[in-house]
Write an enzyme that holds these catalytic residues in place. Structure first.
Site, short mmCIF file in Angstrom:
data_model
loop_
_atom_site.label_atom_id
_atom_site.label_comp_id
_atom_site.label_asym_id
_atom_site.label_seq_id
_atom_site.Cartn_x
_atom_site.Cartn_y
_atom_site.Cartn_z
N GLY A 70 31.13 -1.57 -23.57
CA GLY A 70 31.53 -0.17 -23.75
C GLY A 70 30.33 0.67 -24.17
O GLY A 70 29.22 0.47 -23.68
N GLU A 118 8.97 -8.15 -3.83
CA GLU A 118 8.81 -9.36 -2.98
C GLU A 118 9.72 -9.28 -1.76
O GLU A 118 10.28 -10.29 -1.31
CB GLU A 118 8.98 -10.63 -3.81
CG GLU A 118 7.97 -10.65 -4.94
CD GLU A 118 7.44 -11.99 -5.34
OE1 GLU A 118 7.63 -12.97 -4.59
OE2 GLU A 118 6.78 -12.05 -6.40
N GLY A 119 9.86 -8.06 -1.24
CA GLY A 119 10.71 -7.81 -0.07
C GLY A 119 12.04 -7.28 -0.53
O GLY A 119 12.78 -7.98 -1.23
N GLU A 154 0.86 -1.19 0.00
CA GLU A 154 0.00 0.00 0.00
C GLU A 154 0.89 1.24 0.00
O GLU A 154 2.09 1.13 0.27
CB GLU A 154 -0.88 0.01 1.27
CG GLU A 154 -1.82 -1.17 1.34
CD GLU A 154 -2.79 -1.08 2.52
OE1 GLU A 154 -2.64 -0.15 3.35
OE2 GLU A 154 -3.67 -1.94 2.59
N ARG A 206 34.30 -8.58 -30.64
CA ARG A 206 34.85 -7.22 -30.66
C ARG A 206 36.38 -7.25 -30.64
O ARG A 206 36.98 -7.93 -29.80
CB ARG A 206 34.33 -6.48 -29.43
CG ARG A 206 34.92 -5.13 -29.22
CD ARG A 206 34.36 -4.12 -30.19
NE ARG A 206 34.85 -2.78 -29.92
CZ ARG A 206 34.66 -1.76 -30.73
NH1 ARG A 206 34.00 -1.92 -31.86
NH2 ARG A 206 35.12 -0.57 -30.42
N GLN A 209 43.18 -10.24 -20.27
CA GLN A 209 42.90 -10.83 -18.95
C GLN A 209 41.88 -9.98 -18.16
O GLN A 209 41.08 -10.52 -17.39
CB GLN A 209 44.21 -10.94 -18.16
CG GLN A 209 44.16 -12.07 -17.16
CD GLN A 209 45.51 -12.31 -16.52
OE1 GLN A 209 46.22 -11.39 -16.13
NE2 GLN A 209 45.88 -13.57 -16.38
N GLN A 260 29.62 -2.76 -19.15
CA GLN A 260 31.01 -2.27 -19.17
C GLN A 260 31.81 -2.94 -20.29
O GLN A 260 32.56 -2.28 -21.01
CB GLN A 260 31.66 -2.52 -17.80
CG GLN A 260 33.01 -1.87 -17.62
CD GLN A 260 32.90 -0.33 -17.56
OE1 GLN A 260 31.83 0.22 -17.38
NE2 GLN A 260 34.03 0.34 -17.75
N ILE A 261 31.64 -4.25 -20.42
CA ILE A 261 32.38 -4.99 -21.45
C ILE A 261 31.95 -4.54 -22.85
O ILE A 261 32.76 -4.47 -23.77
CB ILE A 261 32.19 -6.52 -21.25
CG1 ILE A 261 32.95 -6.96 -19.99
CG2 ILE A 261 32.65 -7.31 -22.47
CD1 ILE A 261 32.65 -8.36 -19.51
#
Ligand code: CAA
Length: 381
Positions: A339, A363-364, A127, A268, A279, A336-337
Site C-alpha cells: 500500500g 543487454e537487448g 552508441e 500488517r 485470499q 501494491q501489497i
C-alpha cells in the site's frame, strides 16, 4: 533431468548470500540515494572470486560453472541489483569474451587481473544511434602502423567511468557492414579516451552508467580481440551469456519482492486480521511464487546448456525476456501489497520496482529478445 544442485553449487550460493547480507545490504539504501559506486564491495567480491567466476584458475578465475554464477547473481541482486549488474558485466561480457577469444597475451595482461577482481571491465557496444540496431556502429578504428586510432562515442556503458579496461566495438572496415566491426581493449587513461555524462538513473543508481568518448585514441594492434571483422559476432556471442546474467539479476529482484511481500503481509493488520489471511493477498503471493520459480528454471536451463557447450542463444533470450517481465510484475505487486508504505523509501520495494525496469531494457530490449527467439524458431522448423 536432475533438479539437485551439487554441494559446490550450494556452497557458492550460500557464501554469496552471506556476503550479500553482511557486506552489501547495510549500505544499499544510502548508495541508491547518493548514486554511489560500491568500489569497496566490488573489491571484496573480487577477493572472494565472484568477479571472474567462470574463468579457469590459470587466468585468476574461480573455475566455476554458469549454474554457480547464476546462483550467486541471484543472491547478490536480491540484496542490491546495482552490485548485480557490475558483477554481471565483468563476468559475462568482459571475462567470458576475453577467455574465449583473447590471445595468450590478452589473457595474461587483461583477463587475469579482471578475473581476480583487481581490475574492472566494461563492454562498449551501444552508441547514440546504435542501440537495438547494434550493427549500425559509427565508432571507427583506423589502422595506423602498429595501432588503431579510435574515434566515436559510446552510450549507456555500465561501469563506464569506473572500469580499468573497456572492450570497444568499432568499425575497422565500413565497406563490410557488420563484418567490418572489430573489438579492441582500451585502457583507462589512454590519451584520447574521455568521459561524457554519468547518467542520473531511475534505478540501479549505485552502478555507474556513462557515455565514453574516443578522439584519435590509439591502442596497440595487440589489443585486438579475436580477429578484425569479428567484433559483431564477438558482441553477440558474449551477450548470450550476458543475458543469462541479467535474467539471474531479474530473478533476484523478483525473489526479493516476493520475500518482502510475504513478510509484510504477515505483519500488517487490516480489518482485524493479518492481510496475509485475505485470499486477495494470498492469490497475489501464489502468482508471484509461480513466476519466480518459472523464471529461475528458465535461467538455470540456459546456464546448463551453456555449461554443456550447447547452443543456448534462444534459451538465454527466453530467460531474459521472461525473468525481466516477471521482475517488474512481482515488484509492482509487492508495492501494491505494501500500500502507501510501498511507495516510500522506508520499505525496499519501491527500489525493487525502480531496479527491475532496466532488466527489460539492457543487454537487448525485450523486443529484441523476441526477435532472437522468433528467428531461432524459424531456423528450427
Ligand atoms: N547469438 C549469436 N549470434 C547472433 C545473435 C545471437 N543471439 N544474434 C545475431 N547474431 C549474429 C547473426 O548470426 C549474424 O551473424 P553473421 O552475419 O556472421 O552470420 C549477425 O549477428 C547479424 O545478425 P542479423 O543479420 O540477424 O542482424 P540484424 O541487424 O537483423 O539483428 C540484432 C541483430 C539481433 C537485432 C542485434 O543487433 C542485437 O542483438 N541487438 C541488441 C543489442 C544489445 O543487446 N545491446 C546490449 C548492449 S550491452 C549492455 O546492455 C550491457 C550493459 O550495460 C548491462
Amino acid at each position: 533431468m536432475n533438479f539437485e544442485l551439487t554441494e559446490e553449487q550450494l556452497m557458492i550460493r550460500d557464501s554469496a548470500r552471506d556476503f550479500a547480507q553482511a557486506e552489501i545490504a547495510p549500505s544499499s539504501v544510502e548508495r541508491d540515494i547518493k548514486s554511489e559506486f560500491p568500489a569497496d564491495i566490488i573489491k571484496k567480491l573480487g577477493e572472494l572470486g565472484f568477479m571472474g567466476m567462470m574463468v579457469p584458475p590459470e587466468y585468476g578465475g574461480a573455475g566455476l560453472d554458469t549454474i554457480s554464477y547464476v546462483l550467486a547473481m541471484i543472491e547478490v541482486s536480491k540484496v542490491d541489483a546495482s552490485v548485480g549488474v557490475i558483477m554481471s558485466v565483468n563476468n559475462s561480457l568482459v571475462c567470458y569474451g576475453l577467455e574465449k577469444y583473447g590471445t595468450g597475451y590478452i589473457k595474461e595482461k587483461y583477463l587475469t587481473p579482471l578475473a581476480k577482481g583487481e581490475k574492472l571491465g566494461a563492454f562498449a557496444l551501444s552508441e547514440p544511434e546504435a542501440g537495438s540496431d547494434a550493427t549500425k556502429q559509427k565508432t571507427t578504428a583506423d589502422r595506423q602502423g602498429d595501432c588503431y586510432a579510435i574515434n566515436g562515442i559510446k552510450n549507456w556503458i555500465t561501469n563506464g567511468q569506473s572500469a580499468d579496461y573497456v572492450l570497444v566495438m568499432a568499425t575497422t572496415d565500413k565497406s563490410k557492414g557488420h563484418h567490418g566491426i572489430s573489438t579492441l581493449i582500451v585502457e583507462k587513461g589512454t590519451p584520447g579516451f574521455g568521459y561524457g555524462k554519468k547518467e542520473d538513473k531511475l534505478g540501479i543508481r549505485s552502478s555507474d552508467t556513462s557515455s565514453l568518448t574516443f578522439t584519435n585514441c590509439c591502442v596497440p594492434v595487440s589489443n585486438l580481440v579475436w580477429e578484425e571483422g569479428k567484433g559483431f559476432n564477438f558482441a553477440m556471442n558474449t551477450l548470450n551469456g550476458g543475458r543469462i546474467g541479467i535474467a539471474a539479476q531479474a530473478v533476484g529482484i523478483a525473489e526479493a519482492s516476493l520475500d518482502a511481500a510475504i513478510k509484510y503481509s504477515k505483519e500488517r493488520k487490516a480489518f482485524g486480521q493479518h492481510i496475509s489471511e485475505f485470499q486477495a493477498i494470498q492469490f497475489k503471493l501464489a502468482d508471484m511464487a509461480v513466476k519466480v520459480d518459472a523464471a529461475k528454471l528458465l535461467t538455470l536451463k540456459a546456464a546448463a546448456l551453456k555449461d554443456a557447450g550447447k547452443k543456448h542463444y534462444k534459451e538465454a533470450a527466453m530467460a531474459k525476456l521472461f525473468a525481466s517481465k516477471i521482475a517488474v510484475e512481482c515488484a509492482l505487486e509487492a508495492v501494491q501489497i505494501h500500500g502507501g508504505y510501498g511507495y516510500v523509501r522506508e520499505y525496499l520495494v519501491e527500489r525493487y520496482l525502480r531496479d527491475a525496469k532496466i532488466t527489460e531494457i539492457y543487454e537487448g530490449t525485450n523486443e529484441i529478445q523476441r526477435i532472437v527467439i522468433a528467428r531461432a524458431l524459424m531456423d528450427e522448423y
